[in-house]
Design an enzyme around this catalytic site. Structure first.
Site, PDB file in Angstrom:
ATOM      1  N   ARG A  15       0.842  -1.194   0.000  1.00  0.00           N
ATOM      2  CA  ARG A  15       0.000   0.000   0.000  1.00  0.00           C
ATOM      3  C   ARG A  15       0.882   1.250   0.000  1.00  0.00           C
ATOM      4  O   ARG A  15       2.081   1.181   0.263  1.00  0.00           O
ATOM      5  CB  ARG A  15      -0.919  -0.006   1.234  1.00  0.00           C
ATOM      6  CG  ARG A  15      -2.035  -1.027   1.167  1.00  0.00           C
ATOM      7  CD  ARG A  15      -2.844  -1.087   2.452  1.00  0.00           C
ATOM      8  NE  ARG A  15      -2.087  -1.661   3.571  1.00  0.00           N
ATOM      9  CZ  ARG A  15      -2.566  -1.802   4.803  1.00  0.00           C
ATOM     10  NH1 ARG A  15      -3.812  -1.379   5.075  1.00  0.00           N
ATOM     11  NH2 ARG A  15      -1.833  -2.350   5.757  1.00  0.00           N
ATOM     12  N   LYS A  75       1.428   2.034   7.224  1.00  0.00           N
ATOM     13  CA  LYS A  75       1.732   1.270   8.431  1.00  0.00           C
ATOM     14  C   LYS A  75       2.663   2.042   9.362  1.00  0.00           C
ATOM     15  O   LYS A  75       3.271   3.040   8.970  1.00  0.00           O
ATOM     16  CB  LYS A  75       2.362  -0.081   8.078  1.00  0.00           C
ATOM     17  CG  LYS A  75       1.393  -1.053   7.442  1.00  0.00           C
ATOM     18  CD  LYS A  75       0.144  -1.289   8.292  1.00  0.00           C
ATOM     19  CE  LYS A  75       0.434  -2.049   9.579  1.00  0.00           C
ATOM     20  NZ  LYS A  75      -0.789  -2.252  10.401  1.00  0.00           N
ATOM     21  N   TYR A  94      -1.185   4.777  10.413  1.00  0.00           N
ATOM     22  CA  TYR A  94      -1.622   3.861  11.469  1.00  0.00           C
ATOM     23  C   TYR A  94      -0.464   3.652  12.437  1.00  0.00           C
ATOM     24  O   TYR A  94       0.686   3.519  12.016  1.00  0.00           O
ATOM     25  CB  TYR A  94      -2.024   2.505  10.876  1.00  0.00           C
ATOM     26  CG  TYR A  94      -3.340   2.510  10.146  1.00  0.00           C
ATOM     27  CD1 TYR A  94      -4.527   2.774  10.816  1.00  0.00           C
ATOM     28  CD2 TYR A  94      -3.407   2.244   8.779  1.00  0.00           C
ATOM     29  CE1 TYR A  94      -5.753   2.790  10.145  1.00  0.00           C
ATOM     30  CE2 TYR A  94      -4.620   2.254   8.095  1.00  0.00           C
ATOM     31  CZ  TYR A  94      -5.781   2.525   8.783  1.00  0.00           C
ATOM     32  OH  TYR A  94      -6.986   2.531   8.124  1.00  0.00           O
ATOM     33  N   HIS A  96      -1.177   2.030  16.166  1.00  0.00           N
ATOM     34  CA  HIS A  96      -1.492   0.895  17.052  1.00  0.00           C
ATOM     35  C   HIS A  96      -0.472   0.777  18.182  1.00  0.00           C
ATOM     36  O   HIS A  96       0.142  -0.261  18.403  1.00  0.00           O
ATOM     37  CB  HIS A  96      -1.554  -0.406  16.238  1.00  0.00           C
ATOM     38  CG  HIS A  96      -2.594  -0.397  15.156  1.00  0.00           C
ATOM     39  ND1 HIS A  96      -3.939  -0.375  15.424  1.00  0.00           N
ATOM     40  CD2 HIS A  96      -2.468  -0.397  13.804  1.00  0.00           C
ATOM     41  CE1 HIS A  96      -4.623  -0.364  14.287  1.00  0.00           C
ATOM     42  NE2 HIS A  96      -3.749  -0.365  13.288  1.00  0.00           N
ATOM     43  N   GLU A 118      -6.108   5.394  13.395  1.00  0.00           N
ATOM     44  CA  GLU A 118      -7.096   4.536  14.057  1.00  0.00           C
ATOM     45  C   GLU A 118      -7.828   5.200  15.218  1.00  0.00           C
ATOM     46  O   GLU A 118      -8.793   4.636  15.742  1.00  0.00           O
ATOM     47  CB  GLU A 118      -6.447   3.234  14.531  1.00  0.00           C
ATOM     48  CG  GLU A 118      -5.492   3.367  15.701  1.00  0.00           C
ATOM     49  CD  GLU A 118      -4.070   3.639  15.273  1.00  0.00           C
ATOM     50  OE1 GLU A 118      -3.189   3.549  16.140  1.00  0.00           O
ATOM     51  OE2 GLU A 118      -3.842   3.950  14.089  1.00  0.00           O
ATOM     52  N   LEU A 240     -12.671  -4.427  19.359  1.00  0.00           N
ATOM     53  CA  LEU A 240     -11.870  -3.211  19.308  1.00  0.00           C
ATOM     54  C   LEU A 240     -12.247  -2.289  20.458  1.00  0.00           C
ATOM     55  O   LEU A 240     -13.422  -2.020  20.693  1.00  0.00           O
ATOM     56  CB  LEU A 240     -12.092  -2.459  17.987  1.00  0.00           C
ATOM     57  CG  LEU A 240     -11.444  -1.067  17.896  1.00  0.00           C
ATOM     58  CD1 LEU A 240      -9.930  -1.191  17.827  1.00  0.00           C
ATOM     59  CD2 LEU A 240     -11.977  -0.276  16.719  1.00  0.00           C
ATOM     60  N   ALA A 268      -7.822  -8.554  15.561  1.00  0.00           N
ATOM     61  CA  ALA A 268      -7.432  -7.591  16.596  1.00  0.00           C
ATOM     62  C   ALA A 268      -5.945  -7.653  16.927  1.00  0.00           C
ATOM     63  O   ALA A 268      -5.495  -7.010  17.875  1.00  0.00           O
ATOM     64  CB  ALA A 268      -8.253  -7.835  17.859  1.00  0.00           C
ATOM     65  N   ILE A 269      -5.159  -8.387  16.164  1.00  0.00           N
ATOM     66  CA  ILE A 269      -3.754  -8.602  16.495  1.00  0.00           C
ATOM     67  C   ILE A 269      -2.954  -7.300  16.504  1.00  0.00           C
ATOM     68  O   ILE A 269      -1.970  -7.164  17.248  1.00  0.00           O
ATOM     69  CB  ILE A 269      -3.108  -9.640  15.529  1.00  0.00           C
ATOM     70  CG1 ILE A 269      -1.730 -10.090  16.034  1.00  0.00           C
ATOM     71  CG2 ILE A 269      -3.067  -9.105  14.112  1.00  0.00           C
ATOM     72  CD1 ILE A 269      -1.753 -10.806  17.352  1.00  0.00           C
ATOM     73  N   ASP A 270      -3.361  -6.292  15.708  1.00  0.00           N
ATOM     74  CA  ASP A 270      -2.675  -4.998  15.732  1.00  0.00           C
ATOM     75  C   ASP A 270      -2.725  -4.362  17.116  1.00  0.00           C
ATOM     76  O   ASP A 270      -1.860  -3.565  17.470  1.00  0.00           O
ATOM     77  CB  ASP A 270      -3.307  -4.028  14.722  1.00  0.00           C
ATOM     78  CG  ASP A 270      -2.692  -4.160  13.338  1.00  0.00           C
ATOM     79  OD1 ASP A 270      -1.558  -4.651  13.241  1.00  0.00           O
ATOM     80  OD2 ASP A 270      -3.346  -3.784  12.358  1.00  0.00           O
TER      81      ASP A 270
END
Length: 372
Positions: A15, A75, A94, A96, A118, A240, A268-270
């Site tokens: 991306r 990312k 993002y 996280h 996010e 989340l 939900a691993i992020d």
């Protein structure tokens, strides 16, 4: 403002932070844009398209980080990128951070202004910059799960939708938000038996109205999870808590009651994952097995469909990025409380409470930093 778009370097990440049409909007608003050579090449956004939109093509990420006032990524920055960030340089991507103490520390050390996609909000109480990737991840979770159920990938050897005379697979979706809703839609469309759990009675009512008797809605409790996980062939973790670590809904003891060869996909691993046995994986090596259960825990699932994901993400981020560029980060965030909610780290301090709490760090209100 000088805006920089570096090439993503995370494993199997194709991306890109801005597409040519977004670049054209920045340029039309009087800004300059630098794009790293080949940043969008893999997904059909060639350097010539960026140049036609008015961007300058540069050879290295180092040149972008050194010169740009604002870095737009997809990312979270990798350690070597963090070391290139400068004091008061805006990073829009993002992050996280609740599940990544090391990244938070590196961003604090840089002194940059780190705004996380996010945690940006909207008037409806939603997360508009997380939503498009949640839609993609929710839909992909069923594809990934169906693939992992194949015996050659370690699964039970089941076809998700079954065939005439053979029952379909049982799919359990934990969480009825954006990810869960999209997972339900695809699982139902593939003919699976679908159960979705959520702690919000209102959300369950909405799902019931939308999908009707084709799915079963269950109020989420420990007992309910323990009961339904025993017969689930595929479990999707779709919970989340904005900016915070995901709750551990499924313990390893529960895992031992699951059918051998069944699959869990932890979207939900992020945020740390919602299964006790979850650990981050990559597209190159997406799965591993614990107690006979296949785990799919890829941290950048939408990266599997990077062209679709990039365009969807740009549609959502562009208005906010333009505001940051046009007004400067301080004025833009003071004018827009939803954009302000995206500020996670500024000038070495953590400015998002859920992140601070998850990392056991001191929280500093964003308004205090912006007022300095």
């Amino acid at each position: 403002m000088l805006i920089g778009i570096p090439k993503e370097i995370k494993n199997a990440e194709y991306r890109v932070g801005a597409v040519p049409s977004s670049v054209r909007e920045f340029v039309a608003n009087g800004h300059r844009v630098m794009v790293q050579k080949g940043a969008g090449e893999k997904i059909g956004f060639h350097d010539a398209l960026y140049q036609s939109a008015g961007a300058e093509i540069v050879e290295s990420a180092e040149a972008i980080f050194k010169r740009a006032d604002m870095i737009i990524k997809v990312k979270e920055p990798q350690p070597n990128e963090c070391k290139m960030l400068r004091e008061n340089q805006v990073l829009f991507t993002y992050l996280h951070l609740a599940a990544d103490k090391t990244l938070a520390a590196l961003l604090q050390q840089s002194g940059c202004i780190a705004i996380a996609y996010e945690t940006v909000t909207n008037d409806q109480g939603g997360l508009p910059l997380l939503a498009p990737m949640s839609e993609v991840a929710g839909r992909l979770s069923i594809q990934a799960g169906a693939n992992s159920l194949e015996m050659i990938h370690g699964g039970r050897g089941m076809l998700l939708g079954g065939v005439p005379g053979v029952p379909p697979a049982n799919v359990l979706v934990l969480g009825g938000g954006m990810v869960g809703t999209n997972a339900v839609r695809i699982a139902m469309g593939m003919g699976a038996n679908v159960v979705v759990m959520d702690k919000s009675q209102e959300r369950l009512y909405q799902l019931d109205l939308r999908f009707g008797p084709a799915i079963k809605t269950i109020f989420s409790t420990i007992h309910a999870i323990e009961e339904y996980i025993q017969t689930a062939d595929l479990v999707i973790g779709a919970v989340l808590i904005p900016g915070a670590s995901a709750p551990k809904l499924v313990s390893q003891s529960m895992l031992k009651t699951m059918l051998p060869g069944s699959v869990i996909v932890d979207v939900a691993i992020d945020q740390g994952g919602c299964f006790e046995t979850s650990k981050p994986t990559t597209h190159d090596h997406p799965t591993y097995v614990v107690d006979g259960i296949v785990h799919y825990c890829v941290t950048n699932m939408p990266g599997a469909v990077p062209r679709t994901s990039t365009v969807a993400l740009n549609n959502a981020t562009l208005p906010f990025a333009l505001s940051l560029a046009n007004d400067g980060y301080q004025l833009a965030m003071l004018r827009n409380r939803h954009l302000l909610n995206g500020l996670n780290i500024a000038k070495g301090k953590i400015t998002y409470k859920a992140v601070a709490d998850s990392l056991n760090q001191l929280y500093t209100p964003a308004e205090e930093i912006l007022g300095e």
